[in-house]
Design a protein around this motif. Sequence first.
Motif, PDB file in Angstrom:
ATOM      1  N   GLU A 116       1.040  -1.182  -0.083  1.00  0.00           N
ATOM      2  CA  GLU A 116      -0.307  -0.352  -0.207  1.00  0.00           C
ATOM      3  C   GLU A 116       1.266   1.017  -0.159  1.00  0.00           C
ATOM      4  N   GLU A 168      -8.257   0.813  -5.432  1.00  0.00           N
ATOM      5  CA  GLU A 168      -8.748   0.954  -4.476  1.00  0.00           C
ATOM      6  C   GLU A 168      -7.122   2.066  -3.462  1.00  0.00           C
ATOM      7  N   TYR A 195      -7.383   5.632  -4.994  1.00  0.00           N
ATOM      8  CA  TYR A 195      -9.456   6.244  -4.452  1.00  0.00           C
ATOM      9  C   TYR A 195      -8.338   6.432  -2.809  1.00  0.00           C
ATOM     10  N   ASN A 196      -8.085   5.350  -2.008  1.00  0.00           N
ATOM     11  CA  ASN A 196      -7.708   6.366  -1.005  1.00  0.00           C
ATOM     12  C   ASN A 196      -6.701   7.249  -1.238  1.00  0.00           C
ATOM     13  N   THR A 197      -5.679   7.084  -1.289  1.00  0.00           N
ATOM     14  CA  THR A 197      -4.771   8.255  -2.376  1.00  0.00           C
ATOM     15  C   THR A 197      -5.434   9.994  -2.580  1.00  0.00           C
ATOM     16  N   LYS A 234      -8.473  10.344  -1.924  1.00  0.00           N
ATOM     17  CA  LYS A 234      -9.325  11.208  -1.101  1.00  0.00           C
ATOM     18  C   LYS A 234      -8.480  11.681   0.264  1.00  0.00           C
ATOM     19  N   GLU A 235      -7.943  10.588   0.472  1.00  0.00           N
ATOM     20  CA  GLU A 235      -6.863  10.969   1.700  1.00  0.00           C
ATOM     21  C   GLU A 235      -6.383  12.467   1.249  1.00  0.00           C
ATOM     22  N   SER A 270     -15.359  -0.951  -7.995  1.00  0.00           N
ATOM     23  CA  SER A 270     -13.559  -0.668  -7.228  1.00  0.00           C
ATOM     24  C   SER A 270     -13.474   1.165  -8.005  1.00  0.00           C
ATOM     25  N   GLN A 285     -16.851  10.672  -4.584  1.00  0.00           N
ATOM     26  CA  GLN A 285     -15.672  12.032  -4.822  1.00  0.00           C
ATOM     27  C   GLN A 285     -15.975  13.304  -6.193  1.00  0.00           C
TER      28      GLN A 285
END
Length: 296
Positions: free
Chosen positions: A51, A94, A97-99, A101-102, A149, A156
Motif C-alpha cells: 500500500e 482502491e 482511490y484512498n490516495t 481521497k486522503e 472499485s 468523490q
Amino acid sequence: MKNVLITGGTGLIGKQLSFFLKLKGYEVRILSRNNIVDSPYKTFLWDINQEYINEDAFKNLDHIIHLTGAGIANKRWSDKRKKEIIDSRVASTELLYNTVKELKIPLKTFISASATGYYGSITSETIFKETDKPATDFLGKVCQLWEQSIFKFKDQKIRTVALRTGIVLSKDGGALQKIKKPVIVTLGNGKQYMPWIHIDDLCELYLKAIEDTRLEGPYNAVSTEYQSNNSFSKTVAKIYKRPILPIGAPKFVLKAIFGEMSTIILNGSRVSANKIKQVGFKFRYDRLDDALKNLL
Ligand SMILES: NC(=O)c1ccc[n+]([C@@H]2O[C@H](COP(=O)([O-])OP(=O)(O)OC[C@H]3O[C@@H](n4cnc5c(N)ncnc54)[C@H](OP(=O)(O)O)[C@@H]3O)[C@@H](O)[C@H]2O)c1
C-alpha cells in the motif's frame, strides 16, 4: 499543461498511449512497480501489496488512466494466479482511490481499462451492450469487482469512465502476435466471436474519455465489425499471406494445455460499439482487413 498519470504505462497499451498523449500536449506521468531508467516520462513508484505510493505523482494532477493488471492470458489460472489477476486490478484501484481521497486531489477524470470479459466467456448470438449484467464466470467476476472499485471514484464527484476493451491489435505484442504464426490455426469450432480494436482507435478513445466530459460510466471499446474466430483467422491468413490449417485445434487439446483459461479463446460473443458511436466517436479501423494491413 494538462497532466495525466498512467498506471501500467509500461505495458502494451500504456506505452503507445503515453506516446500518443504526449504528442497531444499532455504531461504524461507513469506509475510503476519498477524504477524505469531513461524514461521520456516522469516515473513514480508504487507497491500495491505494501500500500505504498509516491504521493509526488499526484501533485497538480488532472487525470488518471488506470491500466495496471496482471496479464489475463499470460499464465494458467491457478488459485494463486487468479488472486493476482484480481488484486492487481482491485487493490490497485482502491489504493488510487484512498490516495486521491486522503490527499484531496481535485481530479477531473478517472479512466480505467475494463474488459469485454465482463459479459462472460460464452458463445452466443447475443450482442452485449453496456446495460447488460456481468457474467458469473471468472472473468465476469473479475470485471465486476474491478468496476465496483473503479466507480467508487464517483463518490468523490470525479467523472469516471471504464473502457470495456476487446482484443487489442498492435504491432508490438498481445493477441495478434500469438495468432499470426507461420501457419494460422483456428481454435475449436471457430464459431466464437472475437471483439477486437486497433490500438490507435483505443488511444483515441482514451483521449476522448479525457476530453469529452459527456462520457461517464462504462463504454465498450470494440470495433464495429463482428468477427468469429474462423473469419478472423481467414483474414489474418489473407493479409499476412500465410497458410491456414484446414481443421481447427481441438477443444480438448486446448483445454489440456491451458486449463480453465482456454475458455477465453474457445468462447466469445459479439459486443456492441453503439454507445461510444452515439457520442460521436469514429473508428479509424472498423474493418479487420484495414486494421491488419496497417499493422503489417
Ligand atoms: N491488451 C489487450 O488485448 C486487453 C484487452 C482487454 C483489456 N485489457 C486491459 O487493459 C489493461 C492494460 O492492458 P495491456 O495489454 O497494456 O497490459 P500489459 O501489457 O500486461 O501491461 C499491464 C501493466 O500492468 C502492470 N502489471 C503487470 N502485472 C502486474 C501485477 N501482477 N501486479 C501489478 N501490476 C502489474 C505492469 O506495469 P509495471 O510493471 O510498470 O508496474 C504492466 O506493464 C489491463 O488491465 C488489461 O486487462 C487489455
